[in-house]
Design a protein around this motif. Structure first.
Motif, PDB file in Angstrom:
ATOM      1  N   SER A  35       0.829  -1.201   0.000  1.00  0.00           N
ATOM      2  CA  SER A  35       0.000   0.000   0.000  1.00  0.00           C
ATOM      3  C   SER A  35       0.865   1.254   0.000  1.00  0.00           C
ATOM      4  CB  SER A  35      -0.936  -0.007   1.210  1.00  0.00           C
ATOM      5  OG  SER A  35      -0.219   0.185   2.418  1.00  0.00           O
ATOM      6  N   GLY A  36       1.976   1.224   0.726  1.00  0.00           N
ATOM      7  CA  GLY A  36       2.874   2.374   0.730  1.00  0.00           C
ATOM      8  C   GLY A  36       3.532   2.585  -0.614  1.00  0.00           C
ATOM      9  N   LEU A  37       3.933   1.504  -1.284  1.00  0.00           N
ATOM     10  CA  LEU A  37       4.587   1.612  -2.584  1.00  0.00           C
ATOM     11  C   LEU A  37       3.657   2.215  -3.637  1.00  0.00           C
ATOM     12  CD1 LEU A  37       6.535  -1.777  -2.674  1.00  0.00           C
ATOM     13  CD2 LEU A  37       7.527   0.498  -2.481  1.00  0.00           C
ATOM     14  N   VAL A  38       2.433   1.721  -3.687  1.00  0.00           N
ATOM     15  CA  VAL A  38       1.526   2.217  -4.733  1.00  0.00           C
ATOM     16  C   VAL A  38       1.017   3.621  -4.411  1.00  0.00           C
ATOM     17  CG1 VAL A  38       0.835  -0.112  -5.404  1.00  0.00           C
ATOM     18  CG2 VAL A  38      -0.501   1.111  -3.698  1.00  0.00           C
ATOM     19  N   SER A  39       0.979   3.969  -3.110  1.00  0.00           N
ATOM     20  CA  SER A  39       0.511   5.304  -2.730  1.00  0.00           C
ATOM     21  C   SER A  39       1.488   6.387  -3.157  1.00  0.00           C
ATOM     22  CB  SER A  39       0.294   5.383  -1.218  1.00  0.00           C
ATOM     23  OG  SER A  39      -0.837   4.648  -0.837  1.00  0.00           O
ATOM     24  N   ARG A  40       2.740   6.010  -3.432  1.00  0.00           N
ATOM     25  CA  ARG A  40       3.722   7.011  -3.826  1.00  0.00           C
ATOM     26  C   ARG A  40       3.322   7.701  -5.119  1.00  0.00           C
ATOM     27  NH1 ARG A  40       9.008   7.026  -6.334  1.00  0.00           N
ATOM     28  NH2 ARG A  40       8.816   4.822  -6.869  1.00  0.00           N
ATOM     29  N   ARG A  41       2.727   6.923  -6.033  1.00  0.00           N
ATOM     30  CA  ARG A  41       2.310   7.505  -7.314  1.00  0.00           C
ATOM     31  C   ARG A  41       0.794   7.551  -7.471  1.00  0.00           C
ATOM     32  NH1 ARG A  41       6.445   8.181 -10.834  1.00  0.00           N
ATOM     33  NH2 ARG A  41       8.403   7.091 -10.407  1.00  0.00           N
ATOM     34  N   ARG A  42       0.107   6.583  -6.853  1.00  0.00           N
ATOM     35  CA  ARG A  42      -1.354   6.525  -7.009  1.00  0.00           C
ATOM     36  C   ARG A  42      -1.989   6.374  -5.632  1.00  0.00           C
ATOM     37  NH1 ARG A  42      -2.798   2.321 -11.680  1.00  0.00           N
ATOM     38  NH2 ARG A  42      -4.793   3.408 -11.451  1.00  0.00           N
ATOM     39  N   PRO A  43      -2.196   7.475  -4.933  1.00  0.00           N
ATOM     40  CA  PRO A  43      -2.731   7.404  -3.570  1.00  0.00           C
ATOM     41  C   PRO A  43      -4.050   6.655  -3.472  1.00  0.00           C
ATOM     42  CG  PRO A  43      -1.936   9.610  -4.067  1.00  0.00           C
ATOM     43  CD  PRO A  43      -1.902   8.851  -5.350  1.00  0.00           C
ATOM     44  N   GLY A  44      -4.901   6.808  -4.476  1.00  0.00           N
ATOM     45  CA  GLY A  44      -6.194   6.125  -4.437  1.00  0.00           C
ATOM     46  C   GLY A  44      -6.052   4.615  -4.430  1.00  0.00           C
ATOM     47  N   LEU A  45      -5.078   4.105  -5.197  1.00  0.00           N
ATOM     48  CA  LEU A  45      -4.870   2.656  -5.246  1.00  0.00           C
ATOM     49  C   LEU A  45      -4.329   2.146  -3.913  1.00  0.00           C
ATOM     50  CD1 LEU A  45      -4.993   0.113  -6.929  1.00  0.00           C
ATOM     51  CD2 LEU A  45      -2.709   0.627  -7.811  1.00  0.00           C
ATOM     52  N   GLY A  46      -3.461   2.931  -3.274  1.00  0.00           N
ATOM     53  CA  GLY A  46      -2.975   2.536  -1.959  1.00  0.00           C
ATOM     54  C   GLY A  46      -4.094   2.450  -0.939  1.00  0.00           C
ATOM     55  N   THR A  47      -5.009   3.411  -0.999  1.00  0.00           N
ATOM     56  CA  THR A  47      -6.161   3.374  -0.103  1.00  0.00           C
ATOM     57  C   THR A  47      -7.032   2.158  -0.387  1.00  0.00           C
ATOM     58  OG1 THR A  47      -6.144   5.793   0.019  1.00  0.00           O
ATOM     59  CG2 THR A  47      -8.169   4.669   0.707  1.00  0.00           C
ATOM     60  N   ALA A  48      -7.117   1.767  -1.665  1.00  0.00           N
ATOM     61  CA  ALA A  48      -7.909   0.592  -2.027  1.00  0.00           C
ATOM     62  C   ALA A  48      -7.326  -0.678  -1.422  1.00  0.00           C
ATOM     63  CB  ALA A  48      -7.993   0.459  -3.544  1.00  0.00           C
ATOM     64  N   VAL A  49      -5.990  -0.763  -1.383  1.00  0.00           N
ATOM     65  CA  VAL A  49      -5.351  -1.926  -0.760  1.00  0.00           C
ATOM     66  C   VAL A  49      -5.709  -1.986   0.718  1.00  0.00           C
ATOM     67  CG1 VAL A  49      -3.148  -3.003  -0.178  1.00  0.00           C
ATOM     68  CG2 VAL A  49      -3.478  -1.980  -2.429  1.00  0.00           C
ATOM     69  N   VAL A  50      -5.664  -0.818   1.371  1.00  0.00           N
ATOM     70  CA  VAL A  50      -6.028  -0.753   2.788  1.00  0.00           C
ATOM     71  C   VAL A  50      -7.488  -1.154   2.987  1.00  0.00           C
ATOM     72  CG1 VAL A  50      -6.356   0.827   4.731  1.00  0.00           C
ATOM     73  CG2 VAL A  50      -4.275   0.962   3.350  1.00  0.00           C
ATOM     74  N   ALA A  51      -8.355  -0.616   2.138  1.00  0.00           N
ATOM     75  CA  ALA A  51      -9.785  -0.925   2.250  1.00  0.00           C
ATOM     76  C   ALA A  51     -10.036  -2.419   2.051  1.00  0.00           C
ATOM     77  CB  ALA A  51     -10.577  -0.118   1.234  1.00  0.00           C
ATOM     78  N   LEU A  52      -9.269  -3.046   1.148  1.00  0.00           N
ATOM     79  CA  LEU A  52      -9.435  -4.478   0.902  1.00  0.00           C
ATOM     80  C   LEU A  52      -9.149  -5.284   2.156  1.00  0.00           C
ATOM     81  CD1 LEU A  52      -9.867  -6.846  -1.054  1.00  0.00           C
ATOM     82  CD2 LEU A  52      -7.421  -6.735  -1.595  1.00  0.00           C
ATOM     83  N   PHE A  53      -8.073  -4.930   2.858  1.00  0.00           N
ATOM     84  CA  PHE A  53      -7.740  -5.675   4.071  1.00  0.00           C
ATOM     85  C   PHE A  53      -8.769  -5.408   5.162  1.00  0.00           C
ATOM     86  CE2 PHE A  53      -5.220  -6.799   7.868  1.00  0.00           C
ATOM     87  CZ  PHE A  53      -4.856  -8.078   7.492  1.00  0.00           C
ATOM     88  N   GLY A  54      -9.253  -4.158   5.246  1.00  0.00           N
ATOM     89  CA  GLY A  54     -10.302  -3.856   6.214  1.00  0.00           C
ATOM     90  C   GLY A  54     -11.571  -4.624   5.930  1.00  0.00           C
ATOM     91  N   ALA A  55     -11.933  -4.719   4.636  1.00  0.00           N
ATOM     92  CA  ALA A  55     -13.126  -5.472   4.251  1.00  0.00           C
ATOM     93  C   ALA A  55     -12.971  -6.953   4.564  1.00  0.00           C
ATOM     94  CB  ALA A  55     -13.409  -5.280   2.763  1.00  0.00           C
ATOM     95  N   LEU A  56     -11.750  -7.453   4.407  1.00  0.00           N
ATOM     96  CA  LEU A  56     -11.489  -8.850   4.758  1.00  0.00           C
ATOM     97  C   LEU A  56     -11.743  -9.085   6.245  1.00  0.00           C
ATOM     98  CD1 LEU A  56     -10.417 -11.672   4.015  1.00  0.00           C
ATOM     99  CD2 LEU A  56      -8.101 -10.809   4.446  1.00  0.00           C
ATOM    100  N   GLY A  57     -11.318  -8.141   7.082  1.00  0.00           N
ATOM    101  CA  GLY A  57     -11.562  -8.267   8.517  1.00  0.00           C
ATOM    102  C   GLY A  57     -13.041  -8.238   8.850  1.00  0.00           C
ATOM    103  N   VAL A  58     -13.785  -7.336   8.190  1.00  0.00           N
ATOM    104  CA  VAL A  58     -15.232  -7.260   8.415  1.00  0.00           C
ATOM    105  C   VAL A  58     -15.902  -8.571   8.022  1.00  0.00           C
ATOM    106  CG1 VAL A  58     -17.368  -6.135   7.672  1.00  0.00           C
ATOM    107  CG2 VAL A  58     -15.343  -4.753   8.184  1.00  0.00           C
ATOM    108  N   TRP A  59     -15.527  -9.086   6.849  1.00  0.00           N
ATOM    109  CA  TRP A  59     -16.121 -10.361   6.395  1.00  0.00           C
ATOM    110  C   TRP A  59     -15.778 -11.489   7.363  1.00  0.00           C
ATOM    111  CZ3 TRP A  59     -13.212 -14.700   5.282  1.00  0.00           C
ATOM    112  CH2 TRP A  59     -13.948 -15.803   4.843  1.00  0.00           C
ATOM    113  N   ALA A  60     -14.509 -11.547   7.798  1.00  0.00           N
ATOM    114  CA  ALA A  60     -14.092 -12.626   8.697  1.00  0.00           C
ATOM    115  C   ALA A  60     -14.862 -12.564  10.005  1.00  0.00           C
ATOM    116  CB  ALA A  60     -12.587 -12.548   8.947  1.00  0.00           C
ATOM    117  N   ALA A  61     -15.026 -11.361  10.561  1.00  0.00           N
ATOM    118  CA  ALA A  61     -15.764 -11.233  11.820  1.00  0.00           C
ATOM    119  C   ALA A  61     -17.224 -11.619  11.640  1.00  0.00           C
ATOM    120  CB  ALA A  61     -15.647  -9.799  12.341  1.00  0.00           C
ATOM    121  N   ALA A  62     -17.816 -11.222  10.513  1.00  0.00           N
ATOM    122  CA  ALA A  62     -19.234 -11.527  10.270  1.00  0.00           C
ATOM    123  C   ALA A  62     -19.468 -12.998   9.978  1.00  0.00           C
ATOM    124  CB  ALA A  62     -19.755 -10.679   9.112  1.00  0.00           C
TER     125      ALA A  62
END
Length: 535
Positions: A97-124
């Motif tokens: 996420s840090g590497l891709v955020s250097r040039r494409r901040p939105g894509l880095g945020t998407a990587v973070v959101a993906l891991f967060g969504a994985l946690g939500v799904w796992a808990a549910a």
């Protein structure tokens, strides 16, 4: 020699440095995510912790061969190995996420959101999931995205251009301005890491303190048993150095389960519901359970994951309420053939109902070896049914018993292909000498342990180098629900490498088969052997 610099080398070094800095920013930004997740889980419940939720989902989704590999490779440290793997993957995603955020901040945020969504799904996805269990992963995702945006923006501002060199053309940035920017990034990164570490440690400490039932466990006053166990006969344990103790100390009882975080249950809040195909559903509180005519039971427990000669077995004295009496009080309806225990963490264990009611000493245990159950072994209550592996008889952190039919419900392990019955197979192992031991020539003591729970061990035989089988001496018999220890004197052992084998015969006359089979799906079989060197 020339002192000229190669511009291409300088550019490669600069790009590598910027990439390393970006990856470090992504890794540091994951720290606030961990802290936010732990702090939120301290209030919503430990099962919602993103790492624990993902780990629990991974356990549920892992194929049987992978679970067995983990138990073989890591033993009782399998959960620590799983968590280490999850943290490693999370760290790699953070760096990405840090590497891709250097040039494409939105894509880095998407990587973070993906891991967060994985946690939500796992808990549910947990059987006992609540809406609040998703909050730790949401908080972690927001914290990660915020920290990543701030740190990545600071890094981009500081590294917009490389510092000027003496030969750089006019218009290059002044190192006097670039240097302070870099120092700002370093300070921000260090501060973020420090706050994250304090937050994560504080969240874990808060969660542990909020879920600590140690005081409640220590306050339990166990009544005297209405049916005490008979003293073990003299001579159940041969006096052979290195032989396993006949009664396993509580601290040494094996633990094999799927719980990444131990359910913390205050006995004052605990209740057990008996329902399903019964005439009169029953609900018992902990005090109600202690008022039952409690019985002591000496029992050897074994795990189906044991390879031939495995160590997942132990003998202890348990105290609990007789389960058959409680089921008969509820009134079993015709057609019922399965008893399903449900744990606080959602685990389901199915036992043949006829075996619970056939006269064996099945218990709802509240204590072991004279003390209230340890949390790791099911406090405040667990079930025990002699003759079966734990995966079909021993529900820890028990909160529900459902009388049902095999055709109507498949418990957790049956859905994953394990045998529905789970009857303990006859097993024996060599403990003395240890594998690959060096022993002096002459007479050598051999000893070990055998079990055929609820049938009993009638004979143990040993042989050396494929020679004739010889009867081993059996120690005193403590009863069919207990393992039995054996010893044998190997006369005239000669120098060299030798192979020792053992096999047992149960009280029904069935001898262990020679053919080795793996634990899946109904327990391992085969003769245990060891190799020693006589010198």
């Amino acid at each position: 020699m020339s002192n000229d610099h190669d511009p291409r080398t300088d550019r490669r070094r600069a790009r590598l440095g910027r990439a390393c800095a970006a990856g470090a920013v992504g890794l540091v930004a994951a720290g606030p995510a961990l802290a936010a997740g732990e702090l939120t889980a301290a209030f919503t419940g430990p099962g919602g912790s993103p790492v624990l939720a993902v780990g629990s989902a991974a356990i549920d989704l892992a194929p049987t061969w992978l679970k067995e590999y983990a138990i073989r490779s890591f033993g009782t440290h399998d959960k620590a190995a799983l968590l280490a793997g999850i943290y490693t993957v999370a760290a790699l995603l953070a760096v990405l996420s840090g590497l891709v955020s250097r040039r494409r901040p939105g894509l880095g945020t998407a990587v973070v959101a993906l891991f967060g969504a994985l946690g939500v799904w796992a808990a549910a996805s947990r059987p006992t999931a609540r809406a609040a269990d998703a909050l730790p992963s949401v908080a972690a995702g927001l914290a990660d995205a915020t920290a990543l945006w701030f740190l990545s923006r600071s890094l981009r501002n500081a590294t917009a251009s490389a510092p000027a060199r003496p030969a750089d053309p006019p218009g290059s940035p002044d190192p006097a301005t670039t240097g302070p920017r870099r120092r700002t990034v370093l300070v921000a990164t260090g501060a973020t890491a420090g706050v994250a570490a304090l937050g994560a440690a504080g969240g874990r400490h808060l969660a542990d303190s909020r879920n600590d039932v140690g005081a409640a466990r220590a306050a339990v006053r166990l009544p005297a048993p209405a049916v005490p166990a008979r003293p073990l006969p003299a001579g159940v344990h041969p006096a052979v150095p290195g032989l396993t103790a006949f009664v396993t100390p509580t601290a040494d009882l094996y633990r094999v389960d799927t719980a990444l975080t131990l359910p913390a249950i205050d006995p004052r809040d605990w209740s057990l519901r008996i329902h399903g195909l019964v005439d009169h559903p029953v609900v018992l509180g902990f005090d109600d359970l202690l008022r039952q005519p409690l019985e002591e039971l000496d029992l050897t427990l074994t795990c189906v994951s044991n390879e031939v000669g495995g160590r997942y077995a132990g003998t202890a004295r348990w105290l609990g309420a007789p389960l058959p009496a409680l089921l008969r009080r509820a009134g079993i309806r015709p057609g019922a053939d399965q008893l399903v225990g449900r744990s606080r963490d959602g685990m389901t264990i199915g036992t043949p109902l006829e075996s619970v009611l056939d006269g064996r000493r099945a218990l709802l245990a509240v204590a072991v070896n004279g003390e209230a159950l340890p949390v790791a072994h099911g406090f405040p209550c667990r079930s025990l049914v002699p003759g079966f592996y734990g995966y079909t008889s021993a529900t820890k952190w028990l909160v529900e018993l459902e009388v049902t039919r095999f055709a109507a419900f498949d418990p957790y392990w049956v859905r994953r292909g394990w045998d529905r019955t789970g009857e303990v197979r006859t097993a024996s192992r060599i403990e003395v000498p240890a594998p690959f031991a060096r022993v002096p020539a002459g007479d050598v003591d051999l000893a070990g342990t055998a079990w055929a729970t609820h049938r009993g061990v009638a004979a143990v035989e040993v042989r050396v180098d494929g020679g004739p089988w010889q009867q081993a001496g059996l120690a005193a018999d403590g009863g069919p629900d207990l393992w039995r220890q054996w010893s044998h004197s190997w006369r005239g052992a000669t120098p060299g490498t030798h192979r020792i084998e053992v096999r047992a015969t149960d009280a029904a006359g069935r001898t262990q088969p020679e053919t080795r089979t793996p634990p899946f799906p109904s327990g391992s079989t085969g003769w245990h052997s060891t190799v020693v060197t006589v010198v």
